[in-house]
Design an enzyme around this catalytic site. Sequence first.
Site, PDB file in Angstrom:
ATOM      1  N   ASP A  50       0.856  -1.181   0.000  1.00 59.33           N
ATOM      2  CA  ASP A  50       0.000   0.000   0.000  1.00 59.33           C
ATOM      3  C   ASP A  50       0.895   1.234   0.000  1.00 59.33           C
ATOM      4  O   ASP A  50       1.592   1.503   0.988  1.00 59.33           O
ATOM      5  CB  ASP A  50      -0.898  -0.028   1.247  1.00 59.33           C
ATOM      6  CG  ASP A  50      -1.903   1.106   1.289  1.00 59.33           C
ATOM      7  OD1 ASP A  50      -1.725   2.104   0.561  1.00 59.33           O
ATOM      8  OD2 ASP A  50      -2.880   1.005   2.070  1.00 59.33           O
ATOM      9  N   HIS A  51       0.852   2.001  -1.108  1.00 62.35           N
ATOM     10  CA  HIS A  51       1.782   3.123  -1.248  1.00 62.35           C
ATOM     11  C   HIS A  51       1.431   4.288  -0.320  1.00 62.35           C
ATOM     12  O   HIS A  51       2.219   5.235  -0.186  1.00 62.35           O
ATOM     13  CB  HIS A  51       1.795   3.609  -2.701  1.00 62.35           C
ATOM     14  CG  HIS A  51       3.148   4.065  -3.164  1.00 62.35           C
ATOM     15  ND1 HIS A  51       4.129   4.527  -2.299  1.00 62.35           N
ATOM     16  CD2 HIS A  51       3.692   4.146  -4.397  1.00 62.35           C
ATOM     17  CE1 HIS A  51       5.198   4.867  -2.983  1.00 62.35           C
ATOM     18  NE2 HIS A  51       4.966   4.646  -4.259  1.00 62.35           N
ATOM     19  N   ARG A  52       0.288   4.241   0.338  1.00 67.07           N
ATOM     20  CA  ARG A  52      -0.013   5.251   1.356  1.00 67.07           C
ATOM     21  C   ARG A  52       0.851   5.032   2.589  1.00 67.07           C
ATOM     22  O   ARG A  52       1.149   5.976   3.334  1.00 67.07           O
ATOM     23  CB  ARG A  52      -1.486   5.195   1.756  1.00 67.07           C
ATOM     24  CG  ARG A  52      -2.477   5.488   0.646  1.00 67.07           C
ATOM     25  CD  ARG A  52      -3.904   5.247   1.119  1.00 67.07           C
ATOM     26  NE  ARG A  52      -4.113   3.860   1.547  1.00 67.07           N
ATOM     27  CZ  ARG A  52      -5.250   3.401   2.072  1.00 67.07           C
ATOM     28  NH1 ARG A  52      -6.275   4.230   2.247  1.00 67.07           N
ATOM     29  NH2 ARG A  52      -5.356   2.136   2.438  1.00 67.07           N
TER      30      ARG A  52
END
Length: 441
Positions: free
Chosen positions: A411-413
């Site tokens: 998850d790039h968040r």
Amino acid sequence: MTAEFRLPDLGEGLPEAEIVQWLVAVGDIVTLNQPIAEVETAKAIVELPSPFAGTVRTLHAAPGEVIAVGELLISIDVPAVAGAMEGVVDDDDDEVIPPNLVGYGATPRASGRPQRRVRSLASVSASDTDVLVAAPHDVLPPAPAEVRHERPRSTPPVRALAKQLGVDLSLIEATGVTGVIGREDVERYAAQHATPAEVPASAPTTDSRRETRTPIRGVRKHTAEAMVRSAFTAPHVTCFLEIDVTETSRLLADLRADRRLEGHRIGVLAVVAKAACLALRHEPSLNSRWDAGAAEIVQHHYVNLGIAAATERGLIVPNVTDAERLTLVELADAIGELAATARTGRTPLSALTGGTFSITNFGVFGVDAGTPILNPGEAGILGVGAVRSRPWEHRGEIVLRDVMTLSLSFDHRLVDGEQGSRFLAAVGDVLREPGRAMLLG
């Protein structure tokens, strides 16, 4: 008196369940907490224990029928004698609240009001109440008939047939004793109300040899919804690493030959799992979750390691609790037990929730790599490819070596490319040189 048991909330707000099979029949004598039925939720098959002791009076649903939480499941004739069961009687309305059932958590209470002492049904006469109702976990009673807008009771295959024939189920009256609309009811109605104009002689018929239609429900439905939610909520990034795992293969061969480890099946998946647990200590962002409601990033200081398992009912991801505390042998045993339980459809709901990081094994199907989708609520998932003997540069020479491809989605968040790459490299280092686990640990 007659006691009624409605389908309880079996966890995470799942709205319905399918009756797999009844474990009792009309006329059987049942005891408190005796398993009475197997039901399949969107996650697993669950045994329902009886909240009453007595004689089975009526089974209100047939195997294969999908019923909603709160719908009547079974009626039991409960003798008003000492020891039949105990309940808590509310002071205001003499409501009998059933005892806590195995697997359902705390006994529900009515709005926090004080309760009278526990007493047995010997002191609850027919004049107090004629029907006892059991509906654990905040199941709301059905609305009055004049304001209810429920769909007719039927099974998914019957609803599919009705749609195919263009029949409105609300116009059909069930002929069976259970009140469930069956296939025969639909076909009879369609035949009685069809006209030559509606069904021309040249109308195509369904040929089961050309296609098969399967209702979307249970585990398959839940998996599809979870994957769509994950794909369109968390921005996925996937990176790949091809590594030489020859030394891991040799280690596994030595372990299999060790008589002290007879009975333990230690495979490459267990080594990858151990390597992932070690790497998560150094890259904790992969072991976190995004809490949008609280506007917080929650970092876990434990690893509940999910292991994706393909079953006849669809994909599930049970997890090994506190996997970071386990030795390689213990981890292998835990993974083997998860897989065996998943194949039988008996995975408990507790094992399907609370995961923090997952692994999916493409290699078991002979696949080299893939782009795994995150399990909802998790920051990372590691894909494990097949181990293949390939020409590989080793110490300045081209030789045959065991090679594997790892794929990490995150998850790039929560995880930057640098953190994801370092995690993948750390896992690869352990598999390339298992002795490096001594350094990482």
